[in-house]
Design a protein around this motif. Structure first.
Motif, mmCIF file in Angstrom:
data_model
loop_
_atom_site.group_PDB
_atom_site.id
_atom_site.type_symbol
_atom_site.label_atom_id
_atom_site.label_comp_id
_atom_site.label_asym_id
_atom_site.label_seq_id
_atom_site.Cartn_x
_atom_site.Cartn_y
_atom_site.Cartn_z
ATOM 1 N N THR A 35 0.835 -1.199 0.000
ATOM 2 C CA THR A 35 0.000 0.000 0.000
ATOM 3 C C THR A 35 0.868 1.247 0.000
ATOM 4 O O THR A 35 0.617 2.208 -0.727
ATOM 5 N N GLU A 36 1.949 1.196 0.794
ATOM 6 C CA GLU A 36 2.860 2.338 0.843
ATOM 7 C C GLU A 36 3.499 2.583 -0.517
ATOM 8 O O GLU A 36 3.645 3.713 -0.961
ATOM 9 N N ALA A 37 3.878 1.488 -1.179
ATOM 10 C CA ALA A 37 4.497 1.609 -2.497
ATOM 11 C C ALA A 37 3.510 2.249 -3.479
ATOM 12 O O ALA A 37 3.866 3.137 -4.255
ATOM 13 N N LEU A 38 2.262 1.783 -3.414
ATOM 14 C CA LEU A 38 1.234 2.336 -4.307
ATOM 15 C C LEU A 38 1.014 3.817 -4.025
ATOM 16 O O LEU A 38 0.907 4.624 -4.939
ATOM 17 N N GLU A 39 0.964 4.154 -2.732
ATOM 18 C CA GLU A 39 0.753 5.551 -2.358
ATOM 19 C C GLU A 39 1.890 6.416 -2.917
ATOM 20 O O GLU A 39 1.638 7.481 -3.496
ATOM 21 N N SER A 40 3.137 5.934 -2.786
ATOM 22 C CA SER A 40 4.280 6.709 -3.283
ATOM 23 C C SER A 40 4.143 6.953 -4.780
ATOM 24 O O SER A 40 4.415 8.054 -5.266
ATOM 25 N N LEU A 41 3.729 5.916 -5.503
ATOM 26 C CA LEU A 41 3.581 6.061 -6.953
ATOM 27 C C LEU A 41 2.511 7.090 -7.296
ATOM 28 O O LEU A 41 2.703 7.923 -8.182
ATOM 29 N N LEU A 42 1.394 7.037 -6.588
ATOM 30 C CA LEU A 42 0.290 7.965 -6.861
ATOM 31 C C LEU A 42 0.696 9.403 -6.546
ATOM 32 O O LEU A 42 0.377 10.332 -7.275
ATOM 33 N N VAL A 43 1.442 9.570 -5.443
ATOM 34 C CA VAL A 43 1.889 10.903 -5.053
ATOM 35 C C VAL A 43 2.891 11.416 -6.082
ATOM 36 O O VAL A 43 2.810 12.554 -6.562
ATOM 37 N N GLU A 44 3.846 10.529 -6.476
ATOM 38 C CA GLU A 44 4.859 10.914 -7.457
ATOM 39 C C GLU A 44 4.220 11.330 -8.774
ATOM 40 O O GLU A 44 4.656 12.268 -9.425
ATOM 41 N N ALA A 45 3.177 10.621 -9.161
ATOM 42 C CA ALA A 45 2.509 10.922 -10.424
ATOM 43 C C ALA A 45 1.610 12.153 -10.290
ATOM 44 O O ALA A 45 1.005 12.590 -11.266
ATOM 45 N N GLY A 46 1.530 12.706 -9.085
ATOM 46 C CA GLY A 46 0.726 13.906 -8.887
ATOM 47 C C GLY A 46 -0.767 13.639 -8.845
ATOM 48 O O GLY A 46 -1.577 14.543 -9.006
ATOM 49 N N LEU A 47 -1.146 12.386 -8.655
ATOM 50 C CA LEU A 47 -2.579 12.043 -8.662
ATOM 51 C C LEU A 47 -3.240 12.307 -7.315
ATOM 52 O O LEU A 47 -4.425 12.594 -7.248
ATOM 53 N N VAL A 48 -2.493 12.182 -6.238
ATOM 54 C CA VAL A 48 -3.043 12.488 -4.922
ATOM 55 C C VAL A 48 -1.958 13.189 -4.107
ATOM 56 O O VAL A 48 -0.781 13.120 -4.443
ATOM 57 N N THR A 49 -2.367 13.853 -3.028
ATOM 58 C CA THR A 49 -1.385 14.372 -2.083
ATOM 59 C C THR A 49 -1.505 13.519 -0.823
ATOM 60 O O THR A 49 -2.590 13.006 -0.520
ATOM 61 N N GLU B 173 -1.633 14.457 2.109
ATOM 62 C CA GLU B 173 -2.574 15.092 3.040
ATOM 63 C C GLU B 173 -4.013 14.701 2.706
ATOM 64 O O GLU B 173 -4.808 14.406 3.603
ATOM 65 N N ALA B 174 -4.328 14.694 1.416
ATOM 66 C CA ALA B 174 -5.697 14.354 1.020
ATOM 67 C C ALA B 174 -6.009 12.907 1.394
ATOM 68 O O ALA B 174 -7.088 12.591 1.889
ATOM 69 N N LEU B 175 -5.030 12.026 1.181
ATOM 70 C CA LEU B 175 -5.235 10.610 1.521
ATOM 71 C C LEU B 175 -5.422 10.439 3.020
ATOM 72 O O LEU B 175 -6.337 9.746 3.475
ATOM 73 N N ASP B 176 -4.556 11.086 3.803
ATOM 74 C CA ASP B 176 -4.668 10.980 5.259
ATOM 75 C C ASP B 176 -6.022 11.498 5.735
ATOM 76 O O ASP B 176 -6.649 10.911 6.611
ATOM 77 N N GLY B 177 -6.454 12.597 5.127
ATOM 78 C CA GLY B 177 -7.734 13.179 5.516
ATOM 79 C C GLY B 177 -8.869 12.208 5.275
ATOM 80 O O GLY B 177 -9.720 11.995 6.146
ATOM 81 N N LEU B 178 -8.843 11.574 4.103
ATOM 82 C CA LEU B 178 -9.913 10.636 3.752
ATOM 83 C C LEU B 178 -9.907 9.437 4.696
ATOM 84 O O LEU B 178 -10.940 9.028 5.225
ATOM 85 N N ILE B 179 -8.711 8.896 4.915
ATOM 86 C CA ILE B 179 -8.612 7.711 5.774
ATOM 87 C C ILE B 179 -9.044 8.044 7.199
ATOM 88 O O ILE B 179 -9.851 7.340 7.802
ATOM 89 N N ASN B 180 -8.544 9.173 7.719
ATOM 90 C CA ASN B 180 -8.912 9.553 9.090
ATOM 91 C C ASN B 180 -10.408 9.746 9.232
ATOM 92 O O ASN B 180 -10.996 9.362 10.231
ATOM 93 N N ARG B 181 -10.998 10.330 8.213
ATOM 94 C CA ARG B 181 -12.427 10.599 8.301
ATOM 95 C C ARG B 181 -13.190 9.282 8.466
ATOM 96 O O ARG B 181 -14.063 9.157 9.314
ATOM 97 N N TYR B 182 -12.816 8.281 7.681
ATOM 98 C CA TYR B 182 -13.588 7.036 7.732
ATOM 99 C C TYR B 182 -13.199 6.134 8.898
ATOM 100 O O TYR B 182 -14.009 5.359 9.379
#
Ligand code: FE
Length: 199
Positions: A17-31, A33-42
């Motif tokens: 999951t961490e590897a996937l997150e790094s790829l998405l962040v690198e590609a500029g698809l997510v930040t 902060e946005a991911l943490d916000g979504l996860i924390n909310r749920y």
């Protein structure tokens, strides 16, 4: 459930999951902060507590209960719970004769606005296949023994319909308030792998 479905030398879900997150962040698809916000909310804000409030209201307000069974998404929305993965919530009611349990055989469809994020066991391929093939056995292994004359109904959640179980109100709770009742309702009871028990 502990059944392993991956070879022992596969990296953990966390690592992948961490590897996937790094790829998405690198590609500029997510930040991040946005991911943490979504996860924390749920995880923290939603959790299964929204669902527990819905159940307690249905137990104490019969008009709401009927509305909930008729149009889950609308009734849940009336309490202010809506959002991604909550577009088509279908509520199924447990009774002394009928026990409903929810699974997603394809992946992990789950009603986020009422239950938060699904637990790991819900996403486990063993749960997903066995709940369809042998629900009584699996429920019993998960700690829920049902009488032979109870009709077990297994609901396959999908993007079209995300099922949510309205558990039976336990006996001995007649004098409890809606707030007190909500505290008794567990996530597992709303998936249908457990019952709600009186304190
Ligand atoms: Fe799914």
């Amino acid at each position: 459930m502990t059944e392993k479905t991956e070879p022992a030398d596969m990296p953990s879900i966390e690592l992948r999951t961490e590897a996937l997150e790094s790829l998405l962040v690198e590609a500029g698809l997510v930040t991040p902060e946005a991911l943490d916000g979504l996860i924390n909310r749920y995880v923290a804000d939603v959790g299964p507590m929204n669902g527990a409030k819905v159940v307690a209201k249905a137990w104490t307000d019969d008009a709401y209960r009927r509305q909930l069974l008729d149009d889950g998404t609308a009734a849940v929305g009336e309490l202010g719970f809506a959002g991604p993965q909550g577009e088509h919530i279908v509520v199924v009611e447990n009774t002394p004769e009928i026990h409903n349990v929810v699974v997603c055989t394809l992946c992990s469809c789950y009603p986020w606005p009422v239950l938060g994020l699904p637990p790991d066991w819900y996403k486990d391929p063993a749960y997903r296949s066995r709940m369809v093939r042998e629900p009584r056995t699996l429920l019993s292994e998960m700690g829920l023994d049902l009488d032979d004359d109870v009709d077990v109904r297994v609901w396959d959640s999908s993007a079209e319909n995300r099922y949510f179980v309205l558990p039976e109100r336990p006996e001995g709770t007649e004098s409890m308030s809606e707030e007190e009742l909500a505290e008794l309702v567990t996530r597992d009871a709303m998936v249908g792998v457990a019952k709600v028990t009186a304190p």
